[in-house]
Motif scaffolding. Sequence first.
Motif, mmCIF file in Angstrom:
data_model
loop_
_atom_site.group_PDB
_atom_site.id
_atom_site.type_symbol
_atom_site.label_atom_id
_atom_site.label_comp_id
_atom_site.label_asym_id
_atom_site.label_seq_id
_atom_site.Cartn_x
_atom_site.Cartn_y
_atom_site.Cartn_z
ATOM 1 N N SER A 137 4.585 -3.337 23.790
ATOM 2 C CA SER A 137 5.598 -2.499 23.406
ATOM 3 C C SER A 137 5.833 -1.031 24.006
ATOM 4 O O SER A 137 5.785 -0.039 23.575
ATOM 5 N N ASN A 138 5.586 -1.322 25.341
ATOM 6 C CA ASN A 138 6.022 -0.081 26.256
ATOM 7 C C ASN A 138 7.043 -0.129 26.938
ATOM 8 O O ASN A 138 7.647 -1.130 27.109
ATOM 9 N N GLN A 139 7.489 1.218 27.329
ATOM 10 C CA GLN A 139 8.861 1.644 28.308
ATOM 11 C C GLN A 139 8.242 2.059 29.395
ATOM 12 O O GLN A 139 7.388 2.894 29.394
ATOM 13 N N ASP A 152 11.310 -2.729 25.220
ATOM 14 C CA ASP A 152 9.820 -2.844 25.210
ATOM 15 C C ASP A 152 9.455 -3.951 26.096
ATOM 16 O O ASP A 152 9.890 -4.940 26.264
ATOM 17 N N THR A 161 6.862 -10.565 23.389
ATOM 18 C CA THR A 161 6.979 -9.779 22.327
ATOM 19 C C THR A 161 8.015 -10.086 21.388
ATOM 20 O O THR A 161 9.061 -9.760 21.421
#
Length: 215
Positions: A81-83, A132, A169
């Motif tokens: 869940s990173n950008q 994400d 995800t």
Amino acid sequence: MAISLINNLSMNRSDTAVADQVWTATSATLSDFQATGGPGLTFLARETSSGVSTTSFDGYFTSDYTNYIVYFSDWSPAVDSNQQFVIRQSDSDVTSTDYQSSGQGNQRAAGANTSMPSGGFGEAFGRLSYQDTDGASNFTCAGNIVIYNPLGTTDYKNFTVNFLSHGDTGSNYLYCWIGTNYFDGNTSAMSGITFKASSGNHDGVFDLYGIKNSA
């Protein structure tokens, strides 16, 4: 002056080449060392990152080039869940709220396409993506960012982005985003640029090139 013939072209053997020159026919009967012709890319630096919170290029912007491009590959965040973000390499700008972004994305998942127009205003970073990404090492990000006239002191700073990611995800997906960013906090010259994820560390390979202005 020593002269010899190669393929019927006169060669001055006392000539000395300098960086980025090639041996070139200058007429039907003469040849000499000349600068390589036409616009192109000049490799400037590579950063291979492993388990770091930021990856930076600093001090590479010079008057030799107006614009620059960074290609990134195998960029993998340590957590889900990173950008992905980009910021000016300057302590006074890192925490500013003067980055604006706009772009168009598409996510392909579960046999369907989802259009994702997106943008941000007054943020503390430029956007490389809005989706994400997955923290698994085999689900990496790739793309490039063009940095326009970072040494200019008259106009705000502009960037364009091509970005892709994929992961699992929630469901398997492939995501792409084509976007623009600009920084309007000030018009001062940039010393460099920094890449980071929204949280945690990352791995990745980042290559910086100067875009040649002319021959």
